[in-house]
Design a protein around this motif. Sequence first.
Motif, PDB file in Angstrom:
ATOM      1  N   LYS A 184       0.039   3.144 -15.042  1.00 55.09           N
ATOM      2  CA  LYS A 184       0.330   2.079 -14.353  1.00 55.09           C
ATOM      3  C   LYS A 184       1.355   1.549 -14.832  1.00 55.09           C
ATOM      4  CE  LYS A 184      -5.002   2.419 -15.241  1.00 55.09           C
ATOM      5  NZ  LYS A 184      -6.233   1.432 -15.871  1.00 55.09           N
ATOM      6  N   ASN A 185       0.926   1.013 -13.731  1.00 51.91           N
ATOM      7  CA  ASN A 185       2.919  -0.303 -13.349  1.00 51.91           C
ATOM      8  C   ASN A 185       4.460   0.276 -14.053  1.00 51.91           C
ATOM      9  OD1 ASN A 185       3.951  -2.280 -12.655  1.00 51.91           O
ATOM     10  ND2 ASN A 185       3.971  -2.545 -15.133  1.00 51.91           N
ATOM     11  N   ASP A 213      -0.525   0.665  -9.020  1.00 53.23           N
ATOM     12  CA  ASP A 213       1.733  -0.707  -9.522  1.00 53.23           C
ATOM     13  C   ASP A 213       2.386   0.463  -9.908  1.00 53.23           C
ATOM     14  OD1 ASP A 213      -0.360  -2.937  -8.766  1.00 53.23           O
ATOM     15  OD2 ASP A 213      -0.564  -2.811 -10.648  1.00 53.23           O
TER      16      ASP A 213
END
Length: 394
Positions: A184-185, A213
């Motif tokens: 994530k991210n 993300d």
Amino acid sequence: MIKDAPAILENIASTFKGNKAQKSALDMLNEVGLPHRKSEAYKFTPITSLLEKNIDFQSIVADVFDADKLYDEAGSHLVFINGELDIEKSTIADALKFEVAEVSEGKHDPFSLLNAAYAKEEIRIESGYEEPVFVYHFNSNGFTNPRIKVNVKDGHTFRIIEKLITPEEQKTFTNSYIDFNVGKNAFGYHTKVQNYNAETFSHETVVAHVSRDGQFYNNTFSFEGAMVRNNLTINLEDENTEGHMYGLFLLDKKSHVDNNTSVDHTKPNSFSNELYKGILDEKSTGVFNGKIYVRQDAQKTNAFQSNNNILLSEDATLHTKPQLEIWADDVKCSHGCTSGQLDEDAIFYLRARGIKEKNAKAMILKAFAIETMQHIKVESVKEEVQQLVDLKLG
């Protein structure tokens, strides 16, 4: 997939020494077989017959390490000799978490199963590490199956640069597999430089799974090789994910490069951008087969794909097939391909300003190619690619 090539599978069967997961991969491989020309995915790349004719799967391999081929850059440098990581020749930062493990599974297409069955080890890397990781494959005669899995932790950036080095007149078949799990991210960057000798055959699989993300970038630069097949798959598995693919194949002589790409949009608000460019001269062959999938749940998807090519010789061959499969309604998607020759008006314009014809052509071709180099994040790698482009264009 059509069953085929029992000669290859029987030839290498005596070398099998795998674990339970590898035996399972081998059983699956024997079930599906290897592709030949009637297999749509390998229609223009007769890889099985070429391997049967050219590769000795039982040959004795030698240590062909050359320290001069390493990049002079900070970061970790992982040296593989004939498919195995050589710890002593590698330089590995303390912050880089990795392990040498047994192969855990085999999946995807037949050559990924072949890799899983015959890989000598599985290198697992977990990033929380910001410096680049350079991966070098030094191969001599024979058959190698380097296998790497990368876990990019949530919120981190990971850059890996990969290249294969084979001495002249060494006939090799490298069947590599690298799998990215982008958290994530997180940001994953993968760059490959393919400047092989005229006796190198390679099948190179890259798979990326991108979480919410997250973003994944792949750069592939191909300059020479008897036969190079690149399989790139990006799975955008959550919202606000991105996949970026940039490729340049600048070929001459009898080089053959086949780029087969796939990006799968599964959730809303995802984005993909794909740009591949080809410059083909003499009797070279280029193949581009790009697929974009937009699933029913993937509303608000933006997906763009472009393949542009210049043929410098009547003997050069190009096969290109961009594809879209869309099940969602609210999307922006486009694809296209172009192929042609050098712009004579542009050449005339430059010559009218005192530039020699050869230099004018090189300037136009370099301007055409340079867009694919914009996302190389390591300066020495960018310099190497630019030098190879300049060398090819004279």
